[in-house]
Scaffold this motif. Structure first.
Motif, PDB file in Angstrom:
ATOM      1  N   UNK A  42      38.712  20.667  49.279  1.00 42.66           N
ATOM      2  CA  UNK A  42      37.975  20.925  48.043  1.00 42.66           C
ATOM      3  C   UNK A  42      38.798  21.771  47.081  1.00 42.66           C
ATOM      4  N   UNK A  43      38.154  22.744  46.451  1.00 45.81           N
ATOM      5  CA  UNK A  43      38.817  23.563  45.438  1.00 45.81           C
ATOM      6  C   UNK A  43      39.899  24.478  46.004  1.00 45.81           C
ATOM      7  N   UNK A  44      39.866  24.746  47.305  1.00 44.71           N
ATOM      8  CA  UNK A  44      40.935  25.570  47.883  1.00 44.71           C
ATOM      9  C   UNK A  44      42.243  24.799  47.973  1.00 44.71           C
ATOM     10  N   UNK A  45      42.208  23.488  47.770  1.00 45.80           N
ATOM     11  CA  UNK A  45      43.420  22.667  47.820  1.00 45.80           C
ATOM     12  C   UNK A  45      44.482  23.179  46.851  1.00 45.80           C
ATOM     13  N   UNK A  46      44.054  23.742  45.745  1.00 47.70           N
ATOM     14  CA  UNK A  46      44.999  24.232  44.742  1.00 47.70           C
ATOM     15  C   UNK A  46      45.901  25.335  45.282  1.00 47.70           C
ATOM     16  N   UNK A  47      45.454  26.057  46.303  1.00 43.98           N
ATOM     17  CA  UNK A  47      46.256  27.158  46.838  1.00 43.98           C
ATOM     18  C   UNK A  47      47.430  26.681  47.682  1.00 43.98           C
ATOM     19  N   UNK A  48      47.558  25.380  47.880  1.00 42.22           N
ATOM     20  CA  UNK A  48      48.732  24.823  48.550  1.00 42.22           C
ATOM     21  C   UNK A  48      49.926  24.761  47.597  1.00 42.22           C
ATOM     22  N   UNK A  49      49.675  24.952  46.313  1.00 43.91           N
ATOM     23  CA  UNK A  49      50.734  24.884  45.308  1.00 43.91           C
ATOM     24  C   UNK A  49      51.346  26.261  45.061  1.00 43.91           C
ATOM     25  N   UNK A  50      52.638  26.300  44.762  1.00 43.77           N
ATOM     26  CA  UNK A  50      53.289  27.583  44.474  1.00 43.77           C
ATOM     27  C   UNK A  50      52.590  28.318  43.333  1.00 43.77           C
ATOM     28  N   UNK A  51      52.448  29.616  43.497  1.00 40.61           N
ATOM     29  CA  UNK A  51      51.917  30.548  42.497  1.00 40.61           C
ATOM     30  C   UNK A  51      50.424  30.415  42.196  1.00 40.61           C
ATOM     31  N   UNK A  52      49.727  29.447  42.781  1.00 42.85           N
ATOM     32  CA  UNK A  52      48.295  29.308  42.498  1.00 42.85           C
ATOM     33  C   UNK A  52      47.489  30.462  43.101  1.00 42.85           C
ATOM     34  N   UNK A  53      47.886  30.929  44.278  1.00 45.15           N
ATOM     35  CA  UNK A  53      47.162  32.035  44.913  1.00 45.15           C
ATOM     36  C   UNK A  53      47.272  33.308  44.081  1.00 45.15           C
ATOM     37  N   UNK A  54      48.355  33.464  43.337  1.00 42.77           N
ATOM     38  CA  UNK A  54      48.553  34.656  42.507  1.00 42.77           C
ATOM     39  C   UNK A  54      47.525  34.754  41.383  1.00 42.77           C
ATOM     40  N   UNK A  55      46.949  33.622  41.000  1.00 42.51           N
ATOM     41  CA  UNK A  55      45.940  33.608  39.938  1.00 42.51           C
ATOM     42  C   UNK A  55      44.548  33.987  40.432  1.00 42.51           C
ATOM     43  N   UNK A  56      44.386  34.086  41.754  1.00 45.89           N
ATOM     44  CA  UNK A  56      43.080  34.373  42.347  1.00 45.89           C
ATOM     45  C   UNK A  56      42.841  35.878  42.352  1.00 45.89           C
ATOM     46  N   UNK A  57      41.680  36.284  41.854  1.00 44.71           N
ATOM     47  CA  UNK A  57      41.329  37.709  41.839  1.00 44.71           C
ATOM     48  C   UNK A  57      39.912  37.897  42.358  1.00 44.71           C
ATOM     49  N   UNK A  58      39.759  38.888  43.229  1.00 43.59           N
ATOM     50  CA  UNK A  58      38.450  39.280  43.718  1.00 43.59           C
ATOM     51  C   UNK A  58      38.511  40.768  44.025  1.00 43.59           C
ATOM     52  N   UNK A  59      37.712  41.571  43.307  1.00 40.24           N
ATOM     53  CA  UNK A  59      37.748  43.018  43.541  1.00 40.24           C
ATOM     54  C   UNK A  59      37.484  43.368  45.007  1.00 40.24           C
ATOM     55  N   UNK A  60      38.193  44.371  45.473  1.00 34.28           N
ATOM     56  CA  UNK A  60      38.016  44.928  46.824  1.00 34.28           C
ATOM     57  C   UNK A  60      38.404  43.956  47.935  1.00 34.28           C
ATOM     58  N   UNK A  61      39.250  43.015  47.627  1.00 33.45           N
ATOM     59  CA  UNK A  61      39.735  42.098  48.659  1.00 33.45           C
ATOM     60  C   UNK A  61      41.257  42.131  48.665  1.00 33.45           C
ATOM     61  N   UNK A  62      41.817  41.741  49.786  1.00 30.10           N
ATOM     62  CA  UNK A  62      43.277  41.675  49.883  1.00 30.10           C
ATOM     63  C   UNK A  62      43.792  40.585  48.946  1.00 30.10           C
ATOM     64  N   UNK A  63      44.971  40.784  48.389  1.00 31.86           N
ATOM     65  CA  UNK A  63      45.531  39.753  47.502  1.00 31.86           C
ATOM     66  C   UNK A  63      45.732  38.436  48.257  1.00 31.86           C
ATOM     67  N   UNK A  64      45.271  37.360  47.674  1.00 33.38           N
ATOM     68  CA  UNK A  64      45.353  36.048  48.314  1.00 33.38           C
ATOM     69  C   UNK A  64      46.787  35.638  48.653  1.00 33.38           C
ATOM     70  N   UNK A  65      47.780  35.931  47.783  1.00 31.48           N
ATOM     71  CA  UNK A  65      49.152  35.561  48.166  1.00 31.48           C
ATOM     72  C   UNK A  65      49.606  36.246  49.459  1.00 31.48           C
TER      73      UNK A  65
END
Length: 120
Positions: A42-65
């Motif tokens: 689904x929508x998490x598929x985008x995180x297989x691409x370079x630099x896409x995880x860097x665009x993800x933000x969620x307060x009080x969570x570990x950085x997705x990258x």
């Protein structure tokens, strides 16, 4: 304790808490020595691409990258074949270490002796 943890994450930026929880559980399990297989669908598929995880933000969570890097270092990350095709993502597009595979492989992993499967 399960010998293998298979996690399917269906959420991305559309449901950030669910997405972050899946990546966090996978990273903690990998760091704990559990064999981890994280499936991006689904929508998490985008995180297989370079630099896409860097665009993800969620307060009080570990950085997705950081979470993704630790999962790749200690486990396996798979992008769903159909999800990749729907987004025009190919093997040459994905991060190093990410494979593209389909439902048959997911079922094999989830049904393996000692495996535990979670879906987020």
């Amino acid at each position: 304790m399960a010998k293998k943890l298979v996690i399917k994450v269906t959420a991305g930026t559309d449901a950030p808490e669910r997405c972050s929880q899946a990546f966090t559980v996978a990273a903690v399990a990998a760091a704990s020595g559990v064999e981890v297989s994280l499936w991006l669908t689904g929508e998490s598929a985008w995180f297989a691409l370079p630099d896409r995880a860097a665009d993800f933000e969620l307060p009080h969570s570990a950085p997705l990258p950081d979470l993704l890097d630790s999962i790749l270092a200690g486990g396996r990350v798979t992008l769903c074949t159909q999800c990749a095709a729907r987004r025009d993502i190919t093997e040459k597009d994905v991060l190093e270490g990410v494979r593209i595979a389909g439902a048959q492989v997911f079922v094999q992993e989830a049904m393996a002796d000692g495996a535990q499967a979670l879906v987020y």
